[in-house]
Design an enzyme around this catalytic site. Structure first.
Site, PDB file in Angstrom:
ATOM      1  N   VAL A  14       0.764  -1.097   0.171  1.00  0.00           N
ATOM      2  CA  VAL A  14       0.034  -0.005  -0.024  1.00  0.00           C
ATOM      3  C   VAL A  14       0.720   1.263   0.040  1.00  0.00           C
ATOM      4  O   VAL A  14       0.627   2.336  -0.653  1.00  0.00           O
ATOM      5  CB  VAL A  14      -0.988   0.009   1.150  1.00  0.00           C
ATOM      6  CG1 VAL A  14      -1.768   1.282   1.148  1.00  0.00           C
ATOM      7  CG2 VAL A  14      -2.186  -1.123   1.033  1.00  0.00           C
ATOM      8  N   ASP A  24      -7.194  24.557 -41.707  1.00  0.00           N
ATOM      9  CA  ASP A  24      -8.041  24.997 -42.855  1.00  0.00           C
ATOM     10  C   ASP A  24      -7.464  26.406 -43.130  1.00  0.00           C
ATOM     11  O   ASP A  24      -6.409  26.905 -42.516  1.00  0.00           O
ATOM     12  CB  ASP A  24      -9.484  25.153 -42.430  1.00  0.00           C
ATOM     13  CG  ASP A  24     -10.486  25.254 -43.530  1.00  0.00           C
ATOM     14  OD1 ASP A  24     -10.033  25.341 -44.652  1.00  0.00           O
ATOM     15  OD2 ASP A  24     -11.675  25.609 -43.406  1.00  0.00           O
ATOM     16  N   ASP A  38     -13.475  24.777 -39.499  1.00  0.00           N
ATOM     17  CA  ASP A  38     -14.671  25.224 -38.798  1.00  0.00           C
ATOM     18  C   ASP A  38     -15.946  24.786 -39.477  1.00  0.00           C
ATOM     19  O   ASP A  38     -16.977  25.298 -39.174  1.00  0.00           O
ATOM     20  CB  ASP A  38     -14.491  26.904 -39.133  1.00  0.00           C
ATOM     21  CG  ASP A  38     -14.123  27.282 -40.668  1.00  0.00           C
ATOM     22  OD1 ASP A  38     -14.066  26.147 -41.385  1.00  0.00           O
ATOM     23  OD2 ASP A  38     -13.549  28.355 -40.653  1.00  0.00           O
ATOM     24  N   GLU A  79      11.807   4.767   1.204  1.00  0.00           N
ATOM     25  CA  GLU A  79      10.871   3.882   1.977  1.00  0.00           C
ATOM     26  C   GLU A  79      10.964   2.501   1.791  1.00  0.00           C
ATOM     27  O   GLU A  79      10.419   1.893   2.876  1.00  0.00           O
ATOM     28  CB  GLU A  79       9.467   4.387   1.434  1.00  0.00           C
ATOM     29  CG  GLU A  79       9.084   5.795   1.497  1.00  0.00           C
ATOM     30  CD  GLU A  79       8.032   6.380   0.803  1.00  0.00           C
ATOM     31  OE1 GLU A  79       7.082   5.208   0.370  1.00  0.00           O
ATOM     32  OE2 GLU A  79       7.404   7.351   1.074  1.00  0.00           O
TER      33      GLU A  79
END
Length: 875
Positions: A291, A338, A596, A665
């Protein structure tokens, strides 16, 4: 109006017809007449062909879409972590993890649904009611009830409700939503049809387009999904959305984290048993370790970083409808843009004027020979541009209508118009039109016509729309048009252009600096598009028309797209844009497609990221796109690329920050297990959880708001296959910062124990050594927090020095570090928290030992970055 088709398909359909065949034959094939259908026959055909409506997407798929968000690999990993946390007795943590999964799943689901409305928006382009001839009279019927064979009554201002063929009359149609052309096109019932594609046919009108002038009757030959707009709707519905690059990378990171967490957790079981723990105790420790190694804050941190990018882009003028689109835009390698309304202003302007003598008569003729209303802004865009030019040069437009005697309106077959007006004490004929029609009607010196035609070709080669203007005095109003438009005197030539937006050139230059190609994909003329492209800095090294693209083999298209130059694709149909997007993606490019019009919708959905124009764009394009530019500014795309790159860099930064803490850790647990319990556990599970969910969270979130590094837009785009986690990142996280942090943590731990007289194997569960053990584990906890400060500052940059970005430029990070120090101090010095987390107050000499740790961790990584720093090269 309702856009849903019946749940049951019709049992039969009207036979397919060729809408471009002679009118008499078409009416015969459709079994109708110029006076239209009878009401009874129309009702029967409606039962057969179904309503004139677009196909709608089924709405019952949303539960599966929501479920997909809850079983994402990272979500699955968090579900496992929550279940293990529940099994380990940490109920509050398990509930918090479940809340994070549900919140992120719902947010992602809502964002995804926004992209599913393109087909629904297409329905807005169909009028509610339409005038048709039935039983020989004009009926206004619901547009959904139109059927093949109906005869439409088309007038100025009407929206065409179905695809139809003109049978009499002439209309000017704004078809930009389908073709991309900014200038209205003329459609005539008796025109010669030699167009290569149906969209350009001079006798056809299409559903959703608008009549801007004229009147005509037209017979309907296609309705609903069989229309051009229906075909686009079907394309949009079939084009699915794939995972973004970030979503794919997060999936990979999730599996990597899962692998590390599971290996460490399972690996601890035998080590714990060998160390003398019972299997049940070893299992509890393994759950706690697993965990602890799952970064519960990673998913919300990514979400919040992307949300911050969305807010930043909104301030810059870009609305992002899907969070991951921020990062996708940052990884863009090719932009397909475009022309009309994107690179240009979508308004005609006089670019060049060539008077045949004095300029005054030419300006006056432009003011007189027009039917547009400059004050009201109505009329043909070309005429409005001419009137603006005349007005800016002092022409009086207020008396035009009062002084007009006769108008010979523009005739698309003759390609010219004329007026007869009172000028002073006499009358004057003013004529304008296509040079090839005007020049033969002018009295010119020998050889002058050849010179003028060459000049016209030269101007046209610069993408100018050229008009010739002529006139002559008359003693009386001519008897007819032919008499009026003869023996004219040339007044000059006028060149018009839809000008580029002024900010586009700089934006294109920024794209090139960032290693991004820009291709133009437009429905407009190739010559015009290429010239506009060159004006804004786009290479336009090759022009490929829609006809050429249709016969271009896939290998040849891939070769063209992967070459060094930039391409202008002209007269592109919706399928062409889809094909271009697919080809670019197959070549490994990350494609941003701008547009568009309605015709852009399928390609906007197919591209990695669709960018629609918010002001001039259609609702269909906005719904299909993932980014909408509220200012229609091409430069905003570049701002979005910068923001996307910054966000992706920041995702990497806090992943690096989180990964770096895995080593200090895990090392205490491994040391405890490897020593067979001779070395007591240097860190408790609750202390690790306090780090992962307490001290680590705010700095990680603050790294998601880190300012952009210098040179961000000078990099080449990253490869599509490049992951969030790289070998260099793991080296920094585990090999440099993580390993050094682990050594410093263990050094603090052993310094406290040894100072109290501890030796391996000594009992620390009671007596004087127990207090020393509490101080030692607290020192380990405080050392990790202290190293986190150095890791946070080191993680702020990828390659450049911390000095180049500034120590205090991220105020949120400074606040996050202040919070984690206060939080850690509370755990260490407040008695209620001491009892909960097994901590105790630290002696002054231990605190002094902690102070240089941030500098050591940051300094080691700074030295590594200095040593490996190289100029950014193409990757």
């Amino acid at each position: 109006m309702t856009t849903h088709l019946r749940t049951k398909p019709p049992v039969a359909e009207e036979p397919a017809v060729d809408a471009r065949e002679p009118v008499a034959r078409l009416l015969r094939d459709l079994r109708t007449a110029p006076t239209g259908l009878t009401a009874r026959e129309a009702a029967r055909r409606l039962q057969v062909s179904g309503p004139n409506a677009l196909p709608a997407r089924s709405g019952h798929q949303w539960p599966l879409a929501l479920l997909r968000q809850l079983i994402h690999p990272l979500a699955l990993l968090l579900w496992v972590a929550g279940g293990l946390a529940w099994a380990a007795g940490t109920t509050n943590l398990a509930i918090a993890i479940a809340g994070v999964i549900l919140l992120n799943g719902l947010l992602a689901f809502v964002q995804e649904q926004q992209a599913e409305k393109a087909v629904e928006a297409l329905g807005k382009y169909l009028p509610d009611r339409a005038p048709v001839l039935r039983d020989g009279q004009v009926w206004h019927v619901p547009a959904t009830e139109l059927v093949p064979g109906d005869v439409l009554v088309l007038e100025e201002g009407n929206r065409v409700p179905a695809d139809a063929r003109l049978i009499d009359g002439t209309v000017d149609v704004d078809a930009s939503m389908l073709t991309g052309e900014s200038v209205p096109v003329t459609r005539m019932a008796d025109a010669h049809d030699d167009a290569t594609r149906a969209l350009d046919s001079p006798v056809l009108v299409f559903s959703g387009t608008v009549c801007v002038a004229g009147a005509a009757h037209a017979v309907v030959h296609a309705t609903g999904r069989h229309t051009e707009i229906g075909r686009i709707a079907s394309l949009s519905a079939r084009v699915g959305r794939e995972e973004s690059p970030l979503e794919r990378q997060v999936r990979r990171v999730a599996w990597l984290i899962a692998l590390v967490a599971v290996v460490v957790g399972i690996g601890f079981l035998p080590l714990g048993w060998l160390a003398g723990l019972s299997w049940s105790a070893a299992f509890v420790f393994a759950i706690g370790l697993l965990v602890a190694n799952v970064p519960e804050g990673l998913l919300p941190t990514i979400t919040l970083a992307l949300a911050a990018g969305v807010r930043s882009m909104a301030k810059a003028g870009a609305l992002v409808k899907r969070l991951s689109a921020v990062e996708t835009l940052g990884s863009t390698t090719v932009i397909c843009t475009d022309k009309t309304g994107t690179l240009t202003r979508n308004e005609m302007r006089v670019e060049e004027i060539r008077p045949a003598g004095e300029e005054g008569p030419l300006i006056a003729a432009l003011a007189r020979c027009s039917t547009a209303d400059l004050g009201g802004g109505s009329g043909d865009p070309t005429e409005l541009a001419l009137l603006r030019h005349a007005d800016s040069h002092g022409a009086d437009l207020s008396t035009r209508d009062a002084l007009r005697k006769t108008l010979y309106p523009f005739d698309p077959r003759l390609k010219r118009m004329s007026t007869v007006d009172t000028v002073g004490d006499g009358l004057w004929v003013s004529t304008k039109g296509a040079p090839e029609q005007i020049l033969p009607r002018c009295v010119l010196p020998a050889g002058e016509r050849t010179r003028l035609l060459a000049l016209v070709d030269e101007m046209a080669g610069r993408a100018l729309r050229v008009l010739a203007v002529a006139g002559r005095p008359v003693e009386a109003v001519p008897a007819d048009r032919e008499e009026a438009e003869t023996e004219l005197r040339l007044l000059g030539l006028v060149g018009l252009v839809d000008p580029p937006r002024p900010e586009v050139a700089a934006a294109v230059a920024d794209c090139h600096t960032a290693g991004i190609k820009v291709h133009v994909v437009t429905g407009d003329n190739g010559l015009t598009a290429a010239e506009i492209a060159r004006r804004v800095g786009i290479g336009a090294d090759r022009v490929i028309s829609g006809e050429e693209l249709a016969v271009l083999p896939e290998p040849a298209l891939d070769e063209a797209l992967t070459a060094n130059g930039e391409i202008v694709f002209s007269r592109a149909a919706p399928e062409d844009k889809l094909r271009i997007a697919d080809a670019l993606r197959d070549c490994g490019e990350v494609v941003a497609m701008t547009g568009d019009g309605v015709n852009d919708a399928p390609a906007l959905r197919r591209a990695d990221i669709g960018v629609a124009m918010g002001v001039g764009g259609t609702d269909v394009a906005k719904e299909a796109a993932t980014v909408v530019l509220t200012d229609d500014n091409f430069a905003t795309i570049v701002a979005g690329v910068r923001e996307g790159r910054r966000v992706y860099d920041n995702v990497r930064k806090f992943v690096l920050y989180i990964f770096a803490h895995a080593v200090p850790e895990v090392l205490p647990f491994l040391l405890f297990a490897v020593s067979g319990g001779m070395i007591p556990l240097p860190l408790t599970v609750l202390q690790i959880l306090a780090i992962d969910l307490g001290t680590e969270t705010l700095p990680a979130l603050a790294l998601g708001r880190e300012p952009a590094e210098p040179g961000l837009m000078s990099r080449r785009p990253r490869r599509r296959s490049e992951g969030v986690v790289t070998g260099r990142m793991l080296l920094r996280a585990w090999g440099i910062m993580g390993l050094l942090s682990g050594i410093l943590v263990l050094a603090a731990y052993f310094a406290v124990l040894c100072a109290a007289g501890w030796h391996p194997g000594a009992d620390v569960s009671s007596g004087a050594l127990h207090q020393a053990y509490l101080e030692a584990t607290t020192a380990s906890f405080a050392a990790i927090v202290s190293c986190q400060v150095g890791t946070a500052f080191a993680s702020r940059t990828e390659r450049v020095s911390l000095r180049s970005v500034g120590l205090t430029t991220n105020r949120l990070l400074l606040g996050g570090i202040a919070f984690e120090l206060v939080f850690a101090a509370a755990l260490i010095y407040l008695p209620p928290l001491q009892d909960l987390f097994g901590t105790t107050a630290l002696p002054a000499w231990v605190v002094a030992m902690l102070l240089p740790m941030p500098v050591l961790v940051w300094g080691a990584d700074e030295l590594f970055r200095w040593f490996t720093r190289r100029p950014v090269r193409a990757r």
